[in-house]
Design an enzyme around this catalytic site. Structure first.
Site, mmCIF file in Angstrom:
data_model
loop_
_atom_site.group_PDB
_atom_site.id
_atom_site.type_symbol
_atom_site.label_atom_id
_atom_site.label_comp_id
_atom_site.label_asym_id
_atom_site.label_seq_id
_atom_site.Cartn_x
_atom_site.Cartn_y
_atom_site.Cartn_z
ATOM 1 N N HIS A 272 -8.787 63.837 45.615
ATOM 2 C CA HIS A 272 -10.199 63.541 45.685
ATOM 3 C C HIS A 272 -10.839 63.767 44.593
ATOM 4 C CE1 HIS A 272 -13.959 63.653 48.154
ATOM 5 N NE2 HIS A 272 -14.402 64.575 47.039
ATOM 6 N N GLU A 273 -10.314 65.334 44.209
ATOM 7 C CA GLU A 273 -11.136 65.918 43.016
ATOM 8 C C GLU A 273 -10.624 65.184 41.858
ATOM 9 O OE1 GLU A 273 -13.487 67.517 43.665
ATOM 10 O OE2 GLU A 273 -13.155 68.434 45.396
ATOM 11 N N HIS A 276 -12.852 62.155 41.071
ATOM 12 C CA HIS A 276 -14.292 62.720 40.577
ATOM 13 C C HIS A 276 -14.019 62.976 38.899
ATOM 14 C CE1 HIS A 276 -16.911 63.431 43.705
ATOM 15 N NE2 HIS A 276 -16.172 64.417 44.514
ATOM 16 N N GLU A 302 -19.251 60.301 44.487
ATOM 17 C CA GLU A 302 -18.436 60.485 45.679
ATOM 18 C C GLU A 302 -17.564 59.165 45.990
ATOM 19 O OE1 GLU A 302 -18.406 63.249 47.041
ATOM 20 O OE2 GLU A 302 -17.113 63.074 48.813
#
Lengths: 506, 506
Positions: A272-273, A276, A302
């Site tokens: 997830h990170e 980003h 997001e």
């Protein structure tokens, strides 16, 4: 011969270069606070951040800036290379300047003070599940947030909620969001019933059992980051209590936390990170020090994390390649390590109370509850005292569960208590955007699915780089998504994705 | 009733509180660059540091500051609590302001540019041992350094060398240093002969053989830091190529580097940096954000690191307790691990070419060579072209060795090539100060030696806290040392220490 950059615009480039260096310094210091700083240094770090923020605010609200901006906007841009970028940059500067000057200094300070106070009280209140303890502080804070919304609405020419939303989602509109969420709201409850019924029929999958040594989890995380295309020359992975992606486009600092009983939570957190992070690392180098060169907004951000975490990371294709690697990495085997068992484990759906633990299917309900409630609070249609009850009612209607206490209800998230109002909808806008982008990417580049099935994220990343990252803030969120996917955001692709993953191909 | 702080002084407190927050932020960002930052972020970090330094300089040279300072100095201080500290603070502010305003902006920028250029060329020149390659850049830089010395000398009313020295050693004087170094110079050559003859007679000690796993070295370093009194709530230990002690008084960041074949180098490095760190952690909390609350100067700082590394860490008493702990920590034994063997290994003396590898006995010669040469260069008595030859001559005279090449001669240290002129003498002033302080501490508190013999650094630290750390910059270096030891700095105690350790009790 190309025309030179108008002098007022050149002066602004220099000014915003300095501002951007200050923002970057702040960002590294914030990362340090979360990941490195010894606890005793908290007060002095707060002072450092306040002083740097104050200098930033002074520079951004310097008295000569409006004239420079007007002159640059009125200048002749024909023949200037990258005029489109320059002009979009001026628009971003105007937006930032409007936000910075909308609030009188006294209100900024009162907000900052009330946020710190309320956040500190909230920590205790949440632990004790005692909403009444934080209610007065939240009422004070909400009063100031409303004042701030009024001031910003006047400056930006928007409604109250949109004025707050604009800080996270430039150009965002609650009217649009209402329509999108209404679509989801009619779809989700019945869909959720179907999914749960299906999952009950096939039964719960076995889940890989620990312990998973931290060092092994870390090396797996790094290997996965590299596979996705993360550039370690321009970033690093560390540990913090609340994982996040911080730092700067050229020095991305992402964090995770390890649970030795469950490697999947840290691993999907890292994915997830890293989503980003890839967005940040893909921002155009030439514009990185300018507002137009920064990421477009929170929903687009997001979308990048969820695209990798949800669309790719939990897909059959990616897991078919990844799970055998994980088995080998931890030296494990057995039924829980079969690809399909892992796939079922990471796509398990449950009616829960807690947003940050929610799955892809129930998450939007959590977000819709919060968006509705914060909107009503800001509009004055809901009193703070009535928040716990309203929370329970909405959760029951949208998700079919009523939290037994406020700790698992309206006290669970930091956002409101820390002054972040108008942020929540961007989570679900991001999920929808991710679905729409991933679908468009696969249509545009038919090689993407095959590459992902071999653990190669590069073709997907290339498309994202070209269609999203490299465009930074030169287009509006709407225009960016329309150019990338052929249409503005709607719920259709997201719903189709959920239906396919959780029913048709489950 | 106590009198209030004069308004001009109150305004300065606020101003210098902001400046100190900026300095602290810079310091953390510099630590991050050395210990954490991915290499690709170097250019953007340089920009961040330049922007913050520029804002710092603007704030320090603000046009209203001279009037505020004059008003505060002329104000009525009778009855104001801590008036002595306030007035010493004003003196420090005046000194900082004089340094900051002495140089025209163009000269500051030229110096910064020439330093960066020269330093970059030096890296290659050192590697190739090619002084001629860096000679032109060094000439340019020296010209600017001389201009800067002239401007500062005029502003401070000192000689050229003292004007540069003052930045590292406030109130320092080359005349005093000459006298002190002359004393050492007559003592050292013959003393060194005696020591080497003695060590040749007893033979080289066996040295503990590796490997020493990094994790074990790290835990030993941390345990030693704790034993010395380091407060981990206000600091941390990390790794960097060039070990240093950075951060802020409330958030000390120290670094080391590990050699798996030799644990002693990292361990004594950690003890050295912890000595610096304890000074920072002991600065008075109430004054930390003001110039008067910062460490006194480089010689006093170096005295704190050398006191622990050399006076304590290599003493028979400390080693008698420490070596058995090291043995147990690494699970090792044998002749090389006998207390006396280790003591002899860590007090081994050699005529070498390299300053940073030098022992306690030969180190001063390295420093005297550099001090003499930089003084002659600044005075115009030595041409840059003649530096290599002059270096060899002086090394031969003072240490009896002539480096076979410039890499091991005048190219070995970064200082001159990076613009740090007037720094070198503080190393040996620090060594002498350390000896004088340690001797006075043991006289004042007879319990110190017994405590150290049990590995307890607390009584010594308490004395240092009281007599040195807590006084920050409220006294001059001279006055501070006189109050602590009964007299200003001289070479007697240092010489007596060397004689005792390397001959009488060797």
């Amino acid at each position: 011969m190309p025309s030179p950059i108008p002098p007022a615009a050149a002066a602004l480039l220099e000014r915003f270069g300095r501002l951007s260096a200050l923002e970057d310094a702040l960002s590294i210091l914030q990362w340090d606070r979360a990941a490195m700083m010894p606890e005793g240094a908290a007060p002095e770090r707060a002072t450092q951040l306040a002083v740097l923020s104050g200098l930033h605010h002074e520079l951004l609200t310097a008295p000569d800036l409006p004239d420079l901006l007007a002159a640059a906007e009125a200048a002749a841009w024909e023949g200037v290379p990258d005029a489109v970028w320059h002009q979009a940059n001026l628009a971003e500067i105007r937006r930032r300047h409007a936000h910075a000057t909308a609030l009188p200094r006294a209100l900024v300070e009162a907000l900052s003070h009330a946020s710190s106070t309320c956040e500190a009280i909230w920590r205790g209140a949440r632990q004790d599940s005692d909403f009444k303890a934080v209610q007065p502080a939240l009422e004070t804070l909400l009063g100031l947030v409303r004042q701030s919304a009024e001031a910003k609405a006047a400056a930006l020419g928007t409604g109250l909620y949109d004025a707050l939303l604009d800080e996270y989602e430039p150009g965002g509109s609650i009217a649009r969001i209402d329509a999108l969420f209404a679509d989801l709201e009619t779809f989700l409850p019945a869909f959720l019933d179907e999914v749960l019924a299906h999952q009950a029929r096939v039964g719960a999958p076995p889940r890989p059992q620990g312990p998973f040594p931290r060092a092994l989890q870390e090396s797996l995380g790094r290997a996965t980051m590299a596979q996705m295309g993360f550039d370690f020359r321009h970033g690093r992975l560390d540990v913090s209590t609340h994982p996040f992606c911080g730092g700067t486009p050229g020095d991305v600092r992402l964090t995770t936390r390890y649970d030795e009983e469950d490697f999947l939570s840290a691993l999907f957190g890292v994915i997830h990170e890293t989503g980003h992070a890839l967005y940040e690392q893909g921002l155009p180098e030439a514009w990185r020090t300018q507002p137009v060169g920064r990421a477009r907004g929170m929903s687009m951000h997001e979308s990048q994390s969820l695209l990798w975490e949800m669309q790719v990371g939990r897909s059959r294709a990616w897991l078919a390649h990844a799970v055998p690697l994980w088995r080998a990495h931890f030296g494990r085997s057995g039924p829980a390590w079969e690809v399909d068992a892992v796939r079922r484990a990471v796509t398990r759906v449950e009616r829960g109370f807690i947003r940050v633990e929610a799955d892809e299917v129930t998450y939007p309900a959590h977000v819709i509850v919060r968006t509705r409630l914060e909107r009503a609070l800001i509009a004055g249609d809901l009193a703070v005292a009535d928040l716990p009850g309203a929370w329970g009612d909405l959760m029951e209607r949208l998700l079919g569960v009523r939290p037994p206490d406020d700790r698992r209800g309206c006290l669970q998230d930091i956002h409101w208590y820390d002054g972040a109002w108008g942020y929540f909808p961007t989570y679900t806008l991001g999920a929808m955007t991710a679905a729409q982008l991933f679908s468009a990417a696969q249509e545009a580049e038919p090689g993407i699915p095959a590459a992902l099935a071999e653990g190669d994220g590069r073709p997907l990343l290339d498309w994202l780089r070209r269609m999203v990252h490299a465009r930074a803030s030169v287009l509006s969120t709407d225009a960016l998504l329309t150019e990338a996917t052929g249409r503005p955001l709607d719920a259709a692709v997201f719903k189709a994705h959920l239906r396919r993953r959780y029913l048709d191909e489950a």
